[in-house]
Design an enzyme around this catalytic site. Sequence first.
Site, PDB file in Angstrom:
ATOM      1  N   ASP A  12       0.887  -1.159   0.000  1.00  0.00           N
ATOM      2  CA  ASP A  12       0.000   0.000   0.000  1.00  0.00           C
ATOM      3  C   ASP A  12       0.923   1.206   0.000  1.00  0.00           C
ATOM      4  O   ASP A  12       1.610   1.474   0.985  1.00  0.00           O
ATOM      5  CB  ASP A  12      -0.876  -0.049   1.262  1.00  0.00           C
ATOM      6  CG  ASP A  12      -1.783   1.179   1.395  1.00  0.00           C
ATOM      7  OD1 ASP A  12      -1.550   2.181   0.691  1.00  0.00           O
ATOM      8  OD2 ASP A  12      -2.702   1.132   2.229  1.00  0.00           O
ATOM      9  N   ASP A  53      -6.806  -0.618  -1.614  1.00  0.00           N
ATOM     10  CA  ASP A  53      -5.687   0.342  -1.617  1.00  0.00           C
ATOM     11  C   ASP A  53      -4.330  -0.345  -1.772  1.00  0.00           C
ATOM     12  O   ASP A  53      -3.289   0.288  -1.575  1.00  0.00           O
ATOM     13  CB  ASP A  53      -5.717   1.213  -0.355  1.00  0.00           C
ATOM     14  CG  ASP A  53      -5.622   0.400   0.926  1.00  0.00           C
ATOM     15  OD1 ASP A  53      -5.480  -0.840   0.862  1.00  0.00           O
ATOM     16  OD2 ASP A  53      -5.700   1.016   2.015  1.00  0.00           O
ATOM     17  N   TYR A 229       1.535   0.799  14.882  1.00  0.00           N
ATOM     18  CA  TYR A 229       0.501   0.565  13.879  1.00  0.00           C
ATOM     19  C   TYR A 229       0.884   1.170  12.540  1.00  0.00           C
ATOM     20  O   TYR A 229       1.219   2.331  12.448  1.00  0.00           O
ATOM     21  CB  TYR A 229      -0.836   1.187  14.312  1.00  0.00           C
ATOM     22  CG  TYR A 229      -1.855   1.081  13.206  1.00  0.00           C
ATOM     23  CD1 TYR A 229      -2.439  -0.146  12.937  1.00  0.00           C
ATOM     24  CD2 TYR A 229      -2.185   2.169  12.414  1.00  0.00           C
ATOM     25  CE1 TYR A 229      -3.346  -0.280  11.901  1.00  0.00           C
ATOM     26  CE2 TYR A 229      -3.096   2.045  11.381  1.00  0.00           C
ATOM     27  CZ  TYR A 229      -3.676   0.817  11.132  1.00  0.00           C
ATOM     28  OH  TYR A 229      -4.574   0.690  10.104  1.00  0.00           O
ATOM     29  N   LYS A 232      -3.093  -2.840   8.424  1.00  0.00           N
ATOM     30  CA  LYS A 232      -3.079  -4.302   8.372  1.00  0.00           C
ATOM     31  C   LYS A 232      -2.272  -4.738   7.156  1.00  0.00           C
ATOM     32  O   LYS A 232      -1.926  -3.932   6.305  1.00  0.00           O
ATOM     33  CB  LYS A 232      -4.505  -4.839   8.309  1.00  0.00           C
ATOM     34  CG  LYS A 232      -5.189  -4.927   9.670  1.00  0.00           C
ATOM     35  CD  LYS A 232      -4.685  -6.098  10.512  1.00  0.00           C
ATOM     36  CE  LYS A 232      -5.430  -6.148  11.840  1.00  0.00           C
ATOM     37  NZ  LYS A 232      -4.672  -6.760  12.924  1.00  0.00           N
TER      38      LYS A 232
HETATM   39  C1  F6R Z   1      -7.513  -0.435   7.918  1.00  0.00           C
HETATM   40  C2  F6R Z   1      -7.422   0.854   7.241  1.00  0.00           C
HETATM   41  C3  F6R Z   1      -8.392   1.927   7.573  1.00  0.00           C
HETATM   42  C4  F6R Z   1      -7.743   2.995   8.445  1.00  0.00           C
HETATM   43  C5  F6R Z   1      -8.762   4.091   8.850  1.00  0.00           C
HETATM   44  C6  F6R Z   1      -8.131   5.207   9.656  1.00  0.00           C
HETATM   45  O1  F6R Z   1      -6.495  -1.295   7.507  1.00  0.00           O
HETATM   46  O2  F6R Z   1      -6.544   1.082   6.435  1.00  0.00           O
HETATM   47  O3  F6R Z   1      -9.550   1.410   8.177  1.00  0.00           O
HETATM   48  O4  F6R Z   1      -7.191   2.416   9.607  1.00  0.00           O
HETATM   49  O5  F6R Z   1      -9.342   4.646   7.695  1.00  0.00           O
HETATM   50  O6  F6R Z   1      -7.050   5.711   8.933  1.00  0.00           O
HETATM   51  P1  F6R Z   1      -6.217   7.008   9.397  1.00  0.00           P
HETATM   52  O7  F6R Z   1      -5.753   6.767  10.798  1.00  0.00           O
HETATM   53  O8  F6R Z   1      -5.122   7.058   8.383  1.00  0.00           O
HETATM   54  O9  F6R Z   1      -7.171   8.169   9.296  1.00  0.00           O
HETATM   55 MG    MG Z   2      -5.074  -2.262   2.141  1.00  0.00          MG
HETATM   56 MG    MG Z   3      -4.129   2.284   2.959  1.00  0.00          MG
END
Ligand code: F6R
Ligand code: MG
Ligand code: MG
Length: 366
Positions: A12, A53, A229, A232
């Site tokens: 990603d 993504d 973090y 995933k």
């Molecule tokens: C899960 C994922 C999304 C983000 C969420 C918050 O793998 O990519 O669910 O965790 O959109 O993202 P941020 O913290 O970047 O706003």
């Molecule tokens: Mg992804």
């Molecule tokens: Mg992403």
Amino acid sequence: MGRITVSVIKADVGSLAGHHVVHPKQIDVARQKLQMAVESGLIIDYYVFNCGDDLELVMTHRRGENNSEVHELAWETFKEVTEKVSKPLKLYAAGQDLLAEAFSGNIRGMGPGVAELEFEERPSDPIVIFAADKTEPGAWNLPLFRVFADPFNTAGLVIDPKLHQGFKFVILDVFKGLEVELACPEEMYDLLALIGTPSGYVISRVYRKDGLPAAAASTTRLSLIAGRYVGKDDPVCIVRAQAGLPAVGEILEAFAFPHLVAGWMRGSHNGPLMPVSLKDAKCTRFDGPPRVVALGFQIRDGYLEGPADLFDDPAFDWSRRLAMEVADYMRRHGPFMPHRLGPEEMEYTTLPQVLEKLRSRFKKVE
Ligand code: F6R
Ligand code: MG
Ligand code: MG
């Protein structure tokens, strides 16, 4: 025909509309880079696609697994996509999975996910490549078990003499970095005792009992590399099919049941894994539900014929419907487990801060 290696390497490196979907220009830049590698003779063929993504590079070559030139090509491709498209277009989380400063010989451990399988090309050699978004490598445990060890899924285990002896599974302990090989059906209960904990034990490879390579999966846990973090790991997997291996239909059958996987919103929720076509490989509701695509190819003298978009079929409509019912049911739990993951598995948490803030207010119970 000889030996061929299929390398699926993904990352990603930024996306359009939050963590939603890869931008078409990112795909163009990746294709150009891999086309140059075909022309220079480094790889034989390639296919670039996305699952949500995640930018997925499929490459075929004769250099074997863990080849540093092929890994460097993938690394440089992700870098170039980041510099030429993700950053200038201000895509979201540009370069997210590129955790290392510079390439150092093997892309494993640097952020991107890797599944590679080297094998002797058969006279006709079908493969299925799976890619998932908003989940983790352990998501393959249940379907890979069903494909290669469950006679209620794979009829060939019972009625095809060439599959009847069973398969060997390599299981990785992701925290300790140790591997163990277990044979099925003899050691099925030991295998299930481990892989029933998909956050800790993941199936990394499958072999037929005679040693024929049958499947390989990515096992990267980004948070274990980065110590924080970083999203995933959105895994990939290569499965070989037919003529003494599970049929394509037996391989897909394991995904008809949209089992619960960890990931979804903020990498911190359980949700159903929904099988979808390439055009629906994009997460929306609550950043999900987690999705999986299956691309079928024929290998021809090292070239990739295809793909066939295997979940682009009304036969999987019912599974998708069930997935949405499960999604709805799980969502109603809001912030409660088991929709929200347990504290040790959550990718986002405020628990330490909340506990710290309340520390002085916790009173001893007499
Ligand atoms: C899960 C994922 C999304 C983000 C969420 C918050 O793998 O990519 O669910 O965790 O959109 O993202 P941020 O913290 O970047 O706003
Ligand atoms: Mg992804
Ligand atoms: Mg992403």
